[in-house]
Design a protein around this motif. Structure first.
Motif, PDB file in Angstrom:
ATOM      1  N   ALA A 108     -10.540  -1.980  -7.805  1.00  0.00           N
ATOM      2  CA  ALA A 108      -9.150  -1.593  -8.022  1.00  0.00           C
ATOM      3  C   ALA A 108      -8.848  -1.633  -9.511  1.00  0.00           C
ATOM      4  O   ALA A 108      -9.144  -2.629 -10.184  1.00  0.00           O
ATOM      5  N   VAL A 109      -8.305  -0.563 -10.026  1.00  0.00           N
ATOM      6  CA  VAL A 109      -7.990  -0.491 -11.457  1.00  0.00           C
ATOM      7  C   VAL A 109      -6.525  -0.124 -11.614  1.00  0.00           C
ATOM      8  O   VAL A 109      -5.926   0.532 -10.764  1.00  0.00           O
ATOM      9  N   VAL A 110      -5.940  -0.563 -12.728  1.00  0.00           N
ATOM     10  CA  VAL A 110      -4.550  -0.247 -13.016  1.00  0.00           C
ATOM     11  C   VAL A 110      -4.451   1.225 -13.400  1.00  0.00           C
ATOM     12  O   VAL A 110      -5.135   1.691 -14.312  1.00  0.00           O
ATOM     13  N   LYS A 111      -3.592   1.948 -12.709  1.00  0.00           N
ATOM     14  CA  LYS A 111      -3.386   3.363 -13.010  1.00  0.00           C
ATOM     15  C   LYS A 111      -2.192   3.547 -13.945  1.00  0.00           C
ATOM     16  O   LYS A 111      -2.241   4.319 -14.905  1.00  0.00           O
ATOM     17  N   TYR A 112      -1.075   2.861 -13.637  1.00  0.00           N
ATOM     18  CA  TYR A 112       0.095   2.914 -14.512  1.00  0.00           C
ATOM     19  C   TYR A 112       0.675   1.513 -14.644  1.00  0.00           C
ATOM     20  O   TYR A 112       0.593   0.691 -13.722  1.00  0.00           O
ATOM     21  N   VAL A 113       1.286   1.258 -15.797  1.00  0.00           N
ATOM     22  CA  VAL A 113       2.122   0.076 -16.014  1.00  0.00           C
ATOM     23  C   VAL A 113       3.507   0.599 -16.373  1.00  0.00           C
ATOM     24  O   VAL A 113       3.677   1.295 -17.390  1.00  0.00           O
ATOM     25  N   LEU A 114       4.490   0.321 -15.531  1.00  0.00           N
ATOM     26  CA  LEU A 114       5.847   0.831 -15.723  1.00  0.00           C
ATOM     27  C   LEU A 114       6.706  -0.271 -16.334  1.00  0.00           C
ATOM     28  O   LEU A 114       6.879  -1.344 -15.746  1.00  0.00           O
ATOM     29  N   GLU A 115       7.206  -0.013 -17.526  1.00  0.00           N
ATOM     30  CA  GLU A 115       8.025  -0.985 -18.242  1.00  0.00           C
ATOM     31  C   GLU A 115       9.394  -0.379 -18.490  1.00  0.00           C
ATOM     32  O   GLU A 115       9.507   0.802 -18.848  1.00  0.00           O
ATOM     33  N   ILE A 143      -7.038   2.153  -5.701  1.00  0.00           N
ATOM     34  CA  ILE A 143      -8.043   1.442  -4.893  1.00  0.00           C
ATOM     35  C   ILE A 143      -8.989   2.439  -4.232  1.00  0.00           C
ATOM     36  O   ILE A 143      -9.560   2.169  -3.182  1.00  0.00           O
ATOM     37  N   GLY A 144      -9.142   3.612  -4.860  1.00  0.00           N
ATOM     38  CA  GLY A 144     -10.033   4.639  -4.293  1.00  0.00           C
ATOM     39  C   GLY A 144     -11.461   4.173  -4.170  1.00  0.00           C
ATOM     40  O   GLY A 144     -12.160   4.467  -3.193  1.00  0.00           O
ATOM     41  N   ALA A 145     -11.943   3.416  -5.188  1.00  0.00           N
ATOM     42  CA  ALA A 145     -13.328   2.924  -5.144  1.00  0.00           C
ATOM     43  C   ALA A 145     -13.522   1.954  -3.984  1.00  0.00           C
ATOM     44  O   ALA A 145     -14.581   1.944  -3.347  1.00  0.00           O
ATOM     45  N   LEU A 146     -12.492   1.162  -3.700  1.00  0.00           N
ATOM     46  CA  LEU A 146     -12.581   0.215  -2.576  1.00  0.00           C
ATOM     47  C   LEU A 146     -12.675   0.971  -1.255  1.00  0.00           C
ATOM     48  O   LEU A 146     -13.444   0.593  -0.362  1.00  0.00           O
ATOM     49  N   ARG A 147     -11.916   2.047  -1.135  1.00  0.00           N
ATOM     50  CA  ARG A 147     -11.982   2.835   0.103  1.00  0.00           C
ATOM     51  C   ARG A 147     -13.359   3.462   0.279  1.00  0.00           C
ATOM     52  O   ARG A 147     -13.929   3.444   1.370  1.00  0.00           O
ATOM     53  N   LYS A 148     -13.927   3.999  -0.809  1.00  0.00           N
ATOM     54  CA  LYS A 148     -15.250   4.622  -0.707  1.00  0.00           C
ATOM     55  C   LYS A 148     -16.294   3.600  -0.304  1.00  0.00           C
ATOM     56  O   LYS A 148     -17.194   3.878   0.487  1.00  0.00           O
ATOM     57  N   PHE A 196       0.837  -1.192   0.000  1.00  0.00           N
ATOM     58  CA  PHE A 196       0.000   0.000   0.000  1.00  0.00           C
ATOM     59  C   PHE A 196       0.878   1.251   0.000  1.00  0.00           C
ATOM     60  O   PHE A 196       1.985   1.248   0.558  1.00  0.00           O
ATOM     61  N   HIS A 197       0.340   2.325  -0.574  1.00  0.00           N
ATOM     62  CA  HIS A 197       0.985   3.628  -0.449  1.00  0.00           C
ATOM     63  C   HIS A 197       0.789   4.118   0.992  1.00  0.00           C
ATOM     64  O   HIS A 197      -0.281   3.933   1.566  1.00  0.00           O
ATOM     65  N   PRO A 198       1.807   4.762   1.594  1.00  0.00           N
ATOM     66  CA  PRO A 198       1.665   5.162   3.005  1.00  0.00           C
ATOM     67  C   PRO A 198       0.601   6.218   3.254  1.00  0.00           C
ATOM     68  O   PRO A 198       0.162   6.378   4.390  1.00  0.00           O
ATOM     69  N   LYS A 199       0.135   6.943   2.212  1.00  0.00           N
ATOM     70  CA  LYS A 199      -0.863   7.992   2.430  1.00  0.00           C
ATOM     71  C   LYS A 199      -2.029   7.917   1.454  1.00  0.00           C
ATOM     72  O   LYS A 199      -3.166   8.191   1.830  1.00  0.00           O
ATOM     73  N   GLU A 200      -1.789   7.579   0.185  1.00  0.00           N
ATOM     74  CA  GLU A 200      -2.822   7.638  -0.839  1.00  0.00           C
ATOM     75  C   GLU A 200      -3.430   6.268  -1.077  1.00  0.00           C
ATOM     76  O   GLU A 200      -2.947   5.244  -0.595  1.00  0.00           O
ATOM     77  N   ASP A 201      -4.527   6.264  -1.882  1.00  0.00           N
ATOM     78  CA  ASP A 201      -5.244   5.016  -2.180  1.00  0.00           C
ATOM     79  C   ASP A 201      -4.601   4.329  -3.373  1.00  0.00           C
ATOM     80  O   ASP A 201      -5.200   4.187  -4.454  1.00  0.00           O
ATOM     81  N   LEU A 202      -3.359   3.894  -3.183  1.00  0.00           N
ATOM     82  CA  LEU A 202      -2.610   3.258  -4.258  1.00  0.00           C
ATOM     83  C   LEU A 202      -1.954   1.984  -3.756  1.00  0.00           C
ATOM     84  O   LEU A 202      -1.644   1.857  -2.571  1.00  0.00           O
ATOM     85  N   VAL A 203      -1.751   1.060  -4.692  1.00  0.00           N
ATOM     86  CA  VAL A 203      -0.995  -0.159  -4.433  1.00  0.00           C
ATOM     87  C   VAL A 203       0.033  -0.287  -5.545  1.00  0.00           C
ATOM     88  O   VAL A 203      -0.291  -0.071  -6.720  1.00  0.00           O
ATOM     89  N   VAL A 204       1.279  -0.608  -5.182  1.00  0.00           N
ATOM     90  CA  VAL A 204       2.301  -0.872  -6.193  1.00  0.00           C
ATOM     91  C   VAL A 204       2.666  -2.346  -6.141  1.00  0.00           C
ATOM     92  O   VAL A 204       2.715  -2.944  -5.065  1.00  0.00           O
ATOM     93  N   SER A 205       2.863  -2.937  -7.314  1.00  0.00           N
ATOM     94  CA  SER A 205       3.208  -4.360  -7.379  1.00  0.00           C
ATOM     95  C   SER A 205       4.324  -4.548  -8.394  1.00  0.00           C
ATOM     96  O   SER A 205       4.453  -3.790  -9.362  1.00  0.00           O
ATOM     97  N   ALA A 206       5.148  -5.565  -8.173  1.00  0.00           N
ATOM     98  CA  ALA A 206       6.242  -5.915  -9.080  1.00  0.00           C
ATOM     99  C   ALA A 206       6.116  -7.379  -9.446  1.00  0.00           C
ATOM    100  O   ALA A 206       5.746  -8.210  -8.602  1.00  0.00           O
ATOM    101  N   SER A 207       6.428  -7.699 -10.704  1.00  0.00           N
ATOM    102  CA  SER A 207       6.203  -9.048 -11.189  1.00  0.00           C
ATOM    103  C   SER A 207       7.365  -9.494 -12.061  1.00  0.00           C
ATOM    104  O   SER A 207       8.104  -8.672 -12.625  1.00  0.00           O
ATOM    105  N   LEU A 208       7.476 -10.810 -12.188  1.00  0.00           N
ATOM    106  CA  LEU A 208       8.486 -11.365 -13.091  1.00  0.00           C
ATOM    107  C   LEU A 208       8.103 -11.181 -14.563  1.00  0.00           C
ATOM    108  O   LEU A 208       8.862 -11.596 -15.448  1.00  0.00           O
ATOM    109  N   ASP A 209       6.918 -10.566 -14.840  1.00  0.00           N
ATOM    110  CA  ASP A 209       6.598 -10.225 -16.229  1.00  0.00           C
ATOM    111  C   ASP A 209       7.286  -8.937 -16.667  1.00  0.00           C
ATOM    112  O   ASP A 209       6.938  -8.354 -17.708  1.00  0.00           O
ATOM    113  N   GLN A 210       8.274  -8.472 -15.865  1.00  0.00           N
ATOM    114  CA  GLN A 210       9.131  -7.319 -16.151  1.00  0.00           C
ATOM    115  C   GLN A 210       8.409  -5.980 -16.018  1.00  0.00           C
ATOM    116  O   GLN A 210       8.881  -4.960 -16.516  1.00  0.00           O
TER     117      GLN A 210
END
Length: 1218
Positions: free
Chosen positions: A194-201, A164-169, A143-157
């Motif tokens: 929860a929806v994907v906001k960014y995909v960082l490649e 997750i703002g909708a989940l909080r509401k 989780f983000h320490p303040k905002e309604d965000l989750v960051v994840s890392a995967s072996l898909d590079q």
């Protein structure tokens, strides 16, 4: 990098710091979760329910919970106070990589190799969202320490950021039934919460870790391409900022530092790297030889970090947090950030003085390390480790205070240790040449001097003198005469603190303090179990110091104590009266007001300022067992007496100090046989026969009374004792009293009455009573015994005639000591007791004999009273002929008498029992030494044990089992020998601890016997065995930390069985209440029992509920029984039949107070459930839980500790206190 704590274990895959306590969780590849206290360096607990490696673990911010996820696809939520798993969350289909609590909502986020991220509500125990989108293993999610965000890392590079703002509401305002239906399908189709906001490649290989910056819109990631990447994001997009290269293998974990502009990463290349965020360069690298790093975690509040590797973990800091400061009179100069500041103690004014050089970030730990100040020249020396050790000389203009716009150009030089040694001279240590360079304020060398030791630091030791520190000693070196003034062997010294008058110095090491004189003559050494942080001297010569969690004092004689507990470490700068001035780790000045009464009182005692002591006794609130024990230990029981209100303690102290009057008053209040007996022994030692007689009368000890009257020559009262024995029909008492009186006719009469005619004949004949002998011979006829014929006449058994009759013996003189009776009017030792003693009738108080017939007794006691009444009225104490009190005022001795003519006996050596207890905190060793009172105090402090009656025999066994007796000569007493565990070969004078008679293997045998008794249904016997285990554990000693863990585990096992079996015994006694029977049977199944016993408990509960028509509850027990896979086919068959019968009508006739869906514990006193969320209190020893109403009562499970009491914890091994 400063390592604070290190462990050795299996590979550590997950770590989590507790936000408030000094704890860290480590989840291991072996499946074990360890809970460590990194401050004390001890293993607190182990949790072992996962099958296979545990890769993720996280503490809750405020609740006593932590969550773990492992390779068994399970997420477990644990309560560390209850030492058990509360529930398991199932849903992931592959290994779980990370788990994390949300900082605000009751959520847990988990990442798994099943390519999903799940968000769980740990209160409702449901999955509330599934985040799908990654197409390979998800290695981490947070989780983000303040905002309604989750960051994840995967072996898909890729790195994904989820909104997750909708989940909080939806959590804040719960949705209606339609939205609840959509939530049910989220597991299958992926929720819209929860929806994907960014995909960082950008990474070329799988990404192992990604984490948010605590405050800035930045993300950092590490991957198998050996790169650390920095990303920035805004409301619409995210992009790569830079790439940090340097790792030689896969990057395992990476994160931002919370308080500095740095990134910390670790890797499988066996290194931890520190990166500067602004310069994007490596600041520091820490390598291990053989261990790959896997996990990294930062403390949420402090600057601590922890890293897990192949063979354990390390807890470390990047930089020192101790501010550099120097105190001179009423002012202190110290550094904070990039400024030199000045603080005035009297006005508490804090001002910035000048700007100092800001350390560069090419390496760590370049900040100011030490600071030295010359008040006459107003100059400051600041030393740091920059450039391999350097100093900077600043001149502080008096008109520059507050003008800090530009940094002053300092005079610099190399040398990590520099200090002012005179008004305008300072010394710099040249380590390479092992010499000291003396420089002037222009930074010019004016003198060079070689030093006699290989010093690595120098400190001020008075004008012209330096204290030089070597690895294992310190020396004071006079630079003028080039002489060593003093030398002292010490542990490695970190800090030096001189007293205000420069007469004493405190040498602070990592975990010890050495107090010495100005010429390094050793005075005392203090050993601490945790790090010593700082210290300062007060005006009385008491050294006040701090450790990581305590503020303490040390007296000049080495006595020490705790002043207060600290939440965070502080650095004492000055002590003024009861005000402690200190700096915290943020460089803020704090003032702590403390109660100095205790150490001032002890100091006054030590310095023999008895008028001050008496004043403090009258006016202060000093009290407590520690103070009483201290006064006893120091030989002042008469002083301790005036702190005590408890009559038993007063009685013991009065006996110890010889104050017989207070002992009598306390004995009256207590009125127990043992105390009267002890009073009689002490009064006899003092020669006070009146009080001895009174004590014997109170205990009805007629044999001792008769003997007392014999040795005091009181034939009149012996005659009365003879009559009392006759009334009581006590034949032996009559005979003894007649023997003591020399009354032969009475002895013959007694022998005749009991039928011993031959003995009566012999007694009468040998004592010349021929008429009586002839009469008895006539009765005996032919059975008259023959008297032996000898040359010498027989020796008759007749008592000697008393020379003096009655009255006390010459009394043993008990000195009033240093206080000269000045304390007698304080507390309970006032006039009331004296009045009591004056009115007391010691001599004639034989009317306490209650079992003699009233008329007969009155006749005995009043016999002859009329004649005596005018002469005297018993043995009143005011009539005792006491010798005059010794005059304590010094008098001039005659010239002919020399003190050297007095014989002084040699002082005895230290008893082994005292050696055993000097540095031991183990109650078993104190009991073995015979110090039962200190053993009980230790158990009271460690486990809050108050009921020692069940432990009495164990105390006696420990004492007798650790000693043996050798017979010496026939005329000399036996020799007492101590049995020790082993002999220390390194020193012939050191003694080993006592040999224990209780060991862990004995308790294991008791445990097996308890299991067997439980299985065979002998519940009373089983309770006795398990209770014995609980009573024996406080007095057991084990050698290793592993043994400590096993002992603690045994406490939990025994507690569970005692509680369960007591409930079952009570259930069997309540045949008239079938509902309560069902409830108790149900609670029985809630205890943590062995599987065979749990099956029996479940079968028992199932049968009782089925007979009571509670079919739904019976079916629940049947299912639980079948889940244990019973090996006994009859059990399984019975359970299936009950389940089949119950499913036709799944109802309960009676509503029981039992909800198996809601986790609970059973109250150990009332046997009612305490559900989660309800308030409860805990037994500090066995851990049993109770309703709040039971607080302060004796624990009904262990039967020795007080429920809800404060305790420091079980100590059963020397390894716990090293």
């Amino acid at each position: 990098m400063l390592t604070k704590f290190e462990t050795k274990s299996n590979r550590v895959k997950g770590l989590s710091f507790h936000s408030k306590r000094p704890w860290i969780l480590a989840s291991l590849h072996s499946g074990v979760i360890q809970l460590w206290d990194y401050r004390m360096g001890t293993l607190i607990d182990r949790f072992e329910e996962h099958d296979g490696p545990v890769r993720g673990v996280h503490f809750h911010k405020s609740q006593p919970l932590f969550v773990s996820g492992g390779d068994d696809y399970k997420i477990k939520v644990w309560n560390y106070k209850l030492h058990r798993c509360l529930f398991t969350l199932l849903g992931h289909l592959d290994y779980i990589r990370t788990v994390q609590f949300h900082h605000e909502y009751p959520w847990v986020v988990s990442a798994s190799d099943d390519q999903t991220i799940r968000i769980w509500n740990w209160q409702s125990r449901t999955c509330i969202s599934v985040l799908t989108g990654h197409n390979h293993y998800v290695m981490c999610a947070s989780f983000h320490p303040k905002e309604d965000l989750v960051v994840s890392a995967s072996l898909d590079q890729t790195i994904r950021v989820w909104d997750i703002g909708a989940l909080r509401k939806k959590t804040v305002s719960p949705a209606d039934d339609i939205l609840r239906l959509t939530q049910m399908n989220s597991d299958l189709f992926g929720g819209v919460d929860a929806v994907v906001k960014y995909v960082l490649e950008g990474h070329d290989r799988g990404v192992n870790w990604a984490s948010f910056h605590p405050s800035l819109p930045l993300i950092v990631s590490g991957a198998d391409d050996r790169q650390v990447k920095l990303w920035r994001m805004n409301d619409t997009k995210a992009w790569e900022v830079d790439t940090l290269r340097g790792h030689m293998n896969n990057v395992s974990c990476v994160m931002f530092h919370a308080k500095q502009d740095i990134i910390v990463s670790n890797s499988e290349d066996k290194s931890i790297r520190i990166w500067d965020v602004t310069k994007r360069t490596v600041v520091h690298t820490c390598r291990r030889e053989n261990d790959r790093f896997w996990i990294l975690v930062a403390h949420p509040e402090t600057n601590l970090l922890a890293a897990g590797h192949d063979n354990g973990m390390i807890v470390f800091k990047l930089e020192r947090e101790r501010p550099a400061f120097s105190v001179s009179g009423d002012i202190m100069f110290y550094t904070k950030e990039r400024f030199l500041r000045c603080y005035e103690f009297s006005t508490q004014k804090d001002t910035q003085v000048i700007a100092i050089r800001r350390p560069g970030s090419t390496t760590l730990n370049q900040g100011p390390r030490t600071l030295s100040y010359s008040p006459t020249e107003n100059t400051v020396l600041i030393c740091s480790e920059a450039d391999g050790g350097s100093y900077e000389l600043y001149i502080v203009p008096k008109d520059s205070i507050g003008r800090v716009d530009t940094a002053q150009e300092a005079k610099k030089g190399s040398g990590g240790s520099a200090v002012f040694m005179a008004r305008n001279r300072f010394a710099v240590l040249d380590k390479c040449n092992n010499q000291v360079l003396v420089k002037n304020l222009k930074n010019e060398v004016v003198k060079k001097s070689s030093i006699p030791v290989a010093a690595d630091a120098i400190f001020y030791a008075g004008t012209g003198n330096l204290l030089c520190r070597a690895e294992d000693k310190v020396v004071i070196f006079d630079l003028q005469q080039r002489l060593v003034i003093g030398e002292l062997q010490t542990p490695f010294v970190k800090y030096i603190v001189w007293s205000n008058d420069m007469e004493n110095v405190a040498l602070l090491s990592k975990k010890s303090i050495v107090i010495a004189s100005k010429k390094l003559v050793h005075q005392c050494t203090l050993q601490e179990s945790i790090r010593v942080k700082s210290g300062a001297w007060d005006d009385n010569g008491v050294f006040i110091y701090t450790t990581l969690n305590h503020m303490k004092y040390c007296l000049p004689n080495g006595d020490c104590g705790i002043i207060k507990t600290l939440d965070v470490p502080i650095y004492i700068t000055k002590v003024l009266g009861n005000k402690i001035f200190c700096l915290d780790r943020d460089g803020k000045n704090r003032i702590i007001t403390v109660d100095s009464t205790e150490y001032i009182f002890k100091l006054s005692l030590m310095r023999k300022k008895y008028d001050h002591v008496m004043s403090m006794i009258r006016n202060s609130q000093l009290c407590g067992q520690a103070m009483i024990a201290y006064l006893q230990h120091k030989g002042f029981p008469e002083v301790a007496l005036h702190f005590v209100k408890d009559e038993r303690t007063r009685f013991n102290l009065a006996l110890e100090s010889g104050n017989i009057q207070i002992a009598v008053a306390s004995a009256k209040e207590i009125d127990e046989k043992e105390h009267w007996y002890r009073l009689g022994v002490e009064a006899l030692r003092q020669g006070n026969a009146g009080i001895v007689e009174y004590a014997y009368q109170r205990t009805k000890n007629f044999e001792r009374l008769s003997f007392l009257y014999l040795i005091t020559g009181n034939t009149e009262k012996l005659t009365k004792m003879l009559k009392i024995a006759e009334v009581k029909n006590d034949v032996m008492g009559q005979f003894h009293n007649a023997l003591y009186l020399g009354d032969v006719r009475e002895r013959v009469k007694i022998l005749e009455n009991v039928g011993h005619l031959p003995l009566a004949y012999v007694t009468a004949s040998t004592h010349g009573l021929h008429d009586v002998a002839e009469r008895i011979a006539a009765e005996l006829g032919d059975s008259v015994p023959r008297l032996p014929e000898g040359k010498d006449g027989p020796s008759l058994l007749m008592p000697p005639s008393p020379l003096l009759s009655g009255g006390d013996w010459p009394l043993l003189r008990v000195m009033k000591g240093i206080f000269e009776g000045g304390l007698d009017n304080i507390g309970k030792a006032g006039h009331e007791e004296e009045d009591e003693m004056e009115d007391a009738d010691w001599g004639e108080a034989l009317d306490i004999i209650t079992d003699v017939d009233g008329d007969d007794l009155e006749a005995i006691l009043n016999h002859g009273e009329d004649d005596e009444e005018d002469e005297e009225r018993g043995w009143d104490l005011e009539d005792l002929e006491l010798p005059p009190e010794a005059d304590s005022t010094p008098r001039a001795t005659s010239a002919g008498v020399s003190s050297r003519s007095l014989f002084v006996a040699p002082s005895p050596g230290t008893p082994v029992s005292q050696i055993w207890t000097q540095k031991s905190s183990l109650a078993a060793e104190h009991a073995a030494a015979g110090n039962f009172d200190t053993a009980m105090r230790l158990l009271s402090r460690q486990l809050c044990i108050k009921n020692f009656a069940p432990l009495r025999q164990m105390f006696l066994d420990l004492h007798s089992g650790s000693h043996t007796y050798l017979r010496a000569l026939s005329s000399s007493p036996v020799i007492l020998l101590a049995l020790e565990r082993g002999i220390n070969e390194s020193s012939s004078s050191s003694r080993a601890p006592p040999a224990p008679i209780l060991n862990f293997s004995q308790l294991e045998e008791k445990l097996k016997a308890g299991y067997a008794a439980t299985k065979s249904g002998k519940f009373v016997e089983a309770v006795r065995l398990f209770t014995y285990i609980l009573h024996a554990i406080p007095l057991i000693v084990v050698d290793s930390r592993r043994g400590v863990d096993e002992v603690k585990e045994l406490v939990v096992i025994a507690k569970e069985y005692v509680l369960a079996l007591k409930m079952e015994i009570k259930r069997k006694d309540m045949k008239e209440d079938p509902i309560r029977q069902q409830e108790l049977a149900a609670y029985f199944t809630n205890c943590n029992l062995q599987t065979p016993h749990m099956r029996l408990a479940l079968q028992n509960a199932m049968n009782i509920c089925f007979r009571g028509k509670n079919l739904a509850t019976a079916a629940h027990f049947a299912r639980r029984l079948l889940e244990t896979n019973p090996t006994n086919e009859s059990q399984a068959k019975s359970a299936r039949q009950v389940l089949q019968a119950s499913e036709r009508n799944m109802t309960d006739v009676v509503q029981l107070k039992y909800d198996f869906r809601n986790p609970f514990v059973v109250c150990g006193a009332n046997y009612v459930p305490i559900y989660r969320g309800q308030k409860d209190v805990v037994c500090p020893y066995c851990g049993s839980r109770f309703l709040p109403s039971e607080e302060g009562n004796l624990c009904s499970v262990c039967d020795i500790a007080i429920v809800g009491g404060d305790a420091s914890g079980l100590l059963c091994s020397p390894s716990q206190v090293r």
